[in-house]
Design a protein around this motif. Structure first.
Motif, PDB file in Angstrom:
ATOM      1  N   THR A 263       0.518  39.302 -24.126  1.00 15.81           N
ATOM      2  CA  THR A 263      -0.516  38.347 -24.520  1.00 15.81           C
ATOM      3  C   THR A 263      -0.090  37.536 -25.742  1.00 15.81           C
ATOM      4  N   TRP A 264       0.642  38.167 -26.673  1.00 21.33           N
ATOM      5  CA  TRP A 264       1.085  37.440 -27.855  1.00 21.33           C
ATOM      6  C   TRP A 264       2.151  36.405 -27.501  1.00 21.33           C
ATOM      7  N   LYS A 265       2.993  36.725 -26.518  1.00 24.45           N
ATOM      8  CA  LYS A 265       3.986  35.753 -26.074  1.00 24.45           C
ATOM      9  C   LYS A 265       3.311  34.589 -25.360  1.00 24.45           C
ATOM     10  N   ALA A 266       2.346  34.906 -24.503  1.00 24.12           N
ATOM     11  CA  ALA A 266       1.654  33.852 -23.758  1.00 24.12           C
ATOM     12  C   ALA A 266       0.892  32.927 -24.696  1.00 24.12           C
ATOM     13  N   GLU A 355     -12.432  30.615 -30.359  1.00 25.43           N
ATOM     14  CA  GLU A 355     -11.891  31.082 -29.082  1.00 25.43           C
ATOM     15  C   GLU A 355     -10.464  30.564 -28.920  1.00 25.43           C
ATOM     16  N   ASN A 356      -9.619  31.372 -28.294  1.00 29.11           N
ATOM     17  CA  ASN A 356      -8.259  30.955 -27.999  1.00 29.11           C
ATOM     18  C   ASN A 356      -8.157  30.705 -26.497  1.00 29.11           C
ATOM     19  N   LEU A 357      -7.950  29.446 -26.149  1.00 33.15           N
ATOM     20  CA  LEU A 357      -7.924  29.041 -24.735  1.00 33.15           C
ATOM     21  C   LEU A 357      -6.492  28.942 -24.217  1.00 33.15           C
ATOM     22  N   ASN A 362      -1.780  25.521 -19.859  1.00 32.97           N
ATOM     23  CA  ASN A 362      -0.567  25.194 -19.098  1.00 32.97           C
ATOM     24  C   ASN A 362       0.706  25.730 -19.751  1.00 32.97           C
ATOM     25  N   GLY A 363       0.614  26.974 -20.266  1.00 30.58           N
ATOM     26  CA  GLY A 363       1.788  27.611 -20.834  1.00 30.58           C
ATOM     27  C   GLY A 363       2.218  27.070 -22.178  1.00 30.58           C
TER      28      GLY A 363
END
Length: 693
Positions: A263-266, A355-357, A362-363
Motif C-alpha cells: 500500500t505504501w508503494k502504491a 482522504e488519500n485517493l 491511475n498509478g
C-alpha cells in the motif's frame, strides 16, 4: 540531484586550521576533538552523575550517513532505525514500546531543549556530522535535564580551537547512489567564534520507495561581550523529503526485503519536513562562585505525509527558555557546589487529515481527497530543578537533587467544532522527582558510584486521545524508581578502561499503545514493568611500536526486562519479557593506527532475539553485522590536510531487521508487518580536505 554544483564545491573547496605553523601529527588526529571557549563549553555539567561521552574517536568507526549507529556503542542504549528518517532511541528498555519515533527522554542541542511539547524527539533533524560529541545520561538521574525515565541525550556542535580558522569539506559517495557533502567554515579570532555548516545528502536507498534527499544549514556564532559575558546564536535549518517503504511481514522480509509494503508503494508514501531552530544564549559569570547560562529559543516544523490511510498535513511552532545558575558556597569549611534553574517549553500543534485517493489516481500515487480531521493542541511543560553536591571527605561525595514537572495539554477539535465533548484540557498534577547520587574514589584508578532517582514519562499525543479522538481524562503519566550501582576502573597503567553498571528500574502506569486501525493507535495505562540489567564496557589501548597502536573495545548489555503485572483486553501477560527489548546486545571492534597516516577500524554488532508480541508468541531473529573502514590521512602542504577513507558495511550481506514493530495486526487477510529490513552489503568512500587560513 538537487544541485550539480555540489560536486564542484566538493572538489574545489578547501579546509583550514589556522595556525601559522604546519599542521602537526597531533593536530591531525586530535583537532576535531578540541572544544574551546570554556565559557561556552557544552557538556553534561551535572555534578557526579555518570555521563557517557561519544566523540570523534567513535564517530570515525562509521559512515558519515550512519553516525546515529555510533550511539549503539553505548551499553544500555539502542537505536532502531527503520530508515534515515525513522529512528527510535531506547534506553534500558524505556521507549521500546513506542511504535514510531523517540519519546520518554529529553534531547538537547547545545543545552537548548529540542524535545517537543508531548515529549517526542527527532534526532534525524540534525546532521550528526556537525557534532563534536554527544553526552548520554541513562535513566532519570539527570535532574538538570528533565528526569525522564529514559534520561537525556545532549548534542554538542563543533567549536573552533583558539586561533583556528579553516574550511573543511567532506564528500561521501557510495552504494544506492549515495551522495553526501558537508562543508564547514570556522573562524576564531579575538572575541568572535563562528562555525557555519552546509550539508546536502541524497540516496536512493536499499528498498523500493526509499529515496531520501536533505539539505541543512547550521550557524553557531559566539561573541565575547566582556571578560565575564559571552552571547551565542544557534540557527539550525533542515529540509528533507523521504520516501517511506514501511514495514514488511515475515514472508516478504525473508523472500524479498528490498520491496516496499504494497500500500505504501502504491500510494508513493513519503514525508516532507521543514525544521528550523533558533536559539540565543547568554553566559555570564557574576563571580567565581556564581555563573548563569540562559537561553531563549524558537522552533518550527512543517510536516506533510501522504499515507495510504490518509494524508497528514501538520505544523508545529514552539518557544521557550532555559536558565541555569551554578556556583559554590562555604559550609563548615567545605565548599558545596550547587546548581538550580528552570525550563519552560510551549508549542502549538496543528494537524489535518485528508482522504488519500491513490487507488483512483491511475498509478500516480497519493491524491488529496476530502478533509476528515482538523485539530489543534496547545502543550506546555515546565521543569524546575536544583542540586547540591557535598564533598563529605576527600574521597566520598554526595549529591542530592530535586526536579518538578508540570504538564498541560489543551486539545481542540476544529472539524467537529460545536459538537459535545470534542475538545478538552488535561492538566497533569505537579510531579516531584528527587535524586541521590553517591561517589567514592577508592584510588586514582578506581571509583564506585550509586544512584536512586525517580523519573517520569508523559503520554504522547496519540496516547492521550480516546478512539473517538478526545483527550482521555484517565490516562496517567508513567513513573518509575531507578536504582543503580557502578564502578569505573583504569587498569594496566591506564591502558585499559572498564565501566560496569547494574541497575533496576520499577515502572508503574505503563503506557500501552492499542491498535484501533491500520497504523492507528491509542494509549492506556495497563500495568507495571521491571527493568533490570548489567552493562559492561571495556577498552584497551595497546601501543605496539612507534607508529602501531591497537585499541580493541567491547560493549555488552544484558537486559532482563519484564511485565510485573499487565492485563490487556482480558489477557494476562504478567511475567512475560518486555516487548521490543533484546535480552543480549554486544558491540565490539578494534581501532588500529597502522602508521602516522594509515588507520583501520572494524566493528561488530550482535542483537539478540526481540519479543514482538506481549504474549511472547513471536520474536525476531538474532543477527550479527560486521563493518570495516580503512583510511589514509596526510598533510599535503603547509595549510592543506587530506583524509580519504573507504568503508564496507554489512560485510556478509546479512538479511536482518534493523527495526521492528510490536503487536501489529494484519488487515484484510494480510500478514502482520513487523520488520524493517536493514541495508544489504554496501560501500562508501569519503574525501575530506581541510585548508587553514
Amino acid at each position: 540531484m538537487k544541485s550539480p554544483l555540489i560536486f564542484l564545491i566538493s572538489l574545489l573547496t578547501f579546509n583550514f586550521s589556522v595556525a601559522q605553523d604546519p599542521v602537526s601529527k597531533d593536530s591531525i588526529t586530535e583537532l576535531d576533538e578540541v572544544i574551546l571557549l570554556e565559557a561556552l563549553k557544552s557538556s553534561a555539567d551535572n555534578g557526579i552523575v555518570p555521563t557517557q561521552i561519544i566523540g570523534s574517536k567513535v564517530f570515525k568507526n562509521y559512515s558519515p550517513i550512519d553516525l546515529v549507529t555510533s550511539i549503539n556503542q553505548v551499553s544500555g542504549v539502542y537505536i532502531l532505525s527503520g530508515a534515515l528518517n525513522t529512528n527510535r532511541i531506547t534506553v534500558r528498555g524505556i521507549g521500546a514500546r513506542t511504535l514510531y519515533g523517540t519519546d520518554k527522554l529529553r534531547l538537547y542541542y547545545n543545552n537548548i531543549p529540542i524535545t517537543n511539547g508531548s515529549g517526542f524527539s527527532t534526532i534525524e533533524s540534525f546532521d550528526l556530522e556537525n557534532l563534536s560529541h554527544i553526552d548520554i545520561i541513562k535513566g532519570p538521574k539527570g535532574t538538570n535535564f528533565g528526569a525522564n525515565l529514559g534520561g537525556a541525550i545532549l548534542l554538542n556542535s563543533k567549536q573552533p580551537a583558539i586561533g583556528s580558522s579553516y574550511f573543511r569539506n567532506n564528500l561521501t559517495v557510495g552504494s544506492y547512489n549515495l551522495l553526501k557533502n558537508n562543508l564547514l567554515f570556522t573562524l576564531q579570532e579575538d572575541k568572535l567564534s563562528l562555525s557555519l555548516h552546509y550539508g546536502h545528502m541524497e540516496r536512493d536507498g536499499y528498498r523500493e520507495n526509499n529515496h531520501f534527499e536533505q539539505d541543512g544549514v547550521l550557524l553557531d556564532l559566539n561573541y565575547q561581550l566582556s571578560p565575564k559575558t559571552v552571547i551565542g546564536l544557534l540557527v539550525n535549518h533542515v529540509d528533507y523529503t523521504a520516501q517511506i517503504p514501511s514495514s514488511l511481514g515475515l514472508t516478504d522480509f525473508k523472500e524479498n526485503p528490498k520491496q516496499a509494503a504494497f500500500t505504501w508503494k502504491a500510494a508513493k508514501g513519503h514525508e516532507a519536513n521543514n525544521y528550523s531552530l533558533v536559539g540565543l544564549t547568554l553566559n555570564h559569570s557574576f563571580s567565581e562562585k556564581l555563573k548563569n547560562s540562559t537561553s531563549i529559543f524558537y522552533n518550527y516544523l512543517d510536516h506533510y505525509e501522504p499515507r495510504p490511510f490518509g494524508i497528514l498535513d501538520e505544523y508545529t511552532h514552539g518557544f521557550g527558555f532555559r536558565t541555569k545558575f551554578t556556583g559554590k558556597f562555604d559550609l563548615s569549611q567545605t565548599k558545596v557546589a550547587y546548581s538550580f534553574g528552570a525550563e519552560l517549553y510551549k508549542d502549538e500543534y496543528n494537524w489535518s487529515e485528508f482522504e488519500n485517493l491513490y487507488k483512483d489516481n491511475n498509478g500516480q500515487g497519493s491524491k488529496k481527497g476530502d478533509l476528515f480531521a482538523n485539530n489543534k493542541e496547545f502543550r506546555r511543560q515546565f521543569n524546575a530543578f536544583g542540586n547540591l553536591l557535598f564533598p563529605l571527605t576527600e574521597a566520598f561525595s554526595a549529591q542530592i537533587g530535586m526536579s518538578i514537572n508540570k504538564t498541560h495539554y489543551d486539545f481542540r477539535d476544529q472539524f467537529n467544532e460545536g459538537s459535545e465533548n470534542m475538545s478538552a484540557k488535561r492538566d497533569f498534577k505537579p510531579i516531584l522527582l528527587p535524586s541521590l547520587n553517591l561517589n567514592y574514589v577508592i584510588s586514582d584508578d578506581t571509583k564506585v558510584y550509586a544512584n536512586i532517582s525517580r523519573g517520569f514519562s508523559n503520554p504522547s499525543l496519540e496516547e492521550t486521545l480516546t478512539p473517538d479522538g478526545v483527550i482521555n481524562p484517565d490516562i496517567s503519566q508513567e513513573t518509575g524508581i531507578n536504582y543503580e550501582v557502578g564502578t569505573q576502573w583504569h587498569l594496566l597503567d591506564e591502558k585499559m578502561k572498564v565501566n560496569l553498571a547494574l541497575y533496576r528500574m520499577d515502572v508503574k502506569n505503563l503506557l500501552v499503545a492499542q491498535r484501533v486501525g491500520e497504523d492507528q493507535y491509542v494509549g492506556k495505562n495497563a500495568g507495571k514493568t521491571k527493568h533490570q540489567g548489567v552493562e559492561l564496557e571495556m577498552e584497551y589501548n595497546w601501543k605496539i611500536g612507534t607508529d602501531l597502536t591497537l585499541s580493541p573495545f567491547i560493549s555488552y548489555t544484558y537486559s532482563k526486562h519484564q511485565f510485573v503485572s499487565f492485563i490487556d483486553e482480558g489477557n494476562d501477560y504478567s511475567g512475560n519479557p518486555l516487548t521490543g527489548v533484546p535480552a543480549h546486545r554486544l558491540n565490539s571492534g578494534i581501532q588500529a593506527n597502522l602508521s602516522q597516516r594509515l588507520y583501520w577500524n572494524t566493528t561488530h554488532q550482535y542483537v539478540g532475539e526481540i519479543p514482538l508480541t506481549d504474549a511472547n508468541s513471536l520474536s525476531s531473529e538474532s543477527f550479527n553485522i560486521f563493518n570495516s573502514k580503512i583510511g589514509y590521512r596526510n598533510q599535503l602542504a603547509k595549510r592543506v590536510y587530506m583524509d580519504v577513507s573507504l568503508g564496507l558495511n554489512n560485510i556478509f550481506d546479512t538479511n536482518y531487521a534493523r527495526s521492528v514493530l510490536i503487536n501489529t495486526t494484519g488487515f484484510g487477510g494480510s500478514e502482520p508487518r513487523y520488520y524493517y529490513p536493514g541495508d544489504g552489503r554496501n560501500f562508501y568512500g569519503s574525501l575530506q580536505i581541510r585548508y587553514s587560513l
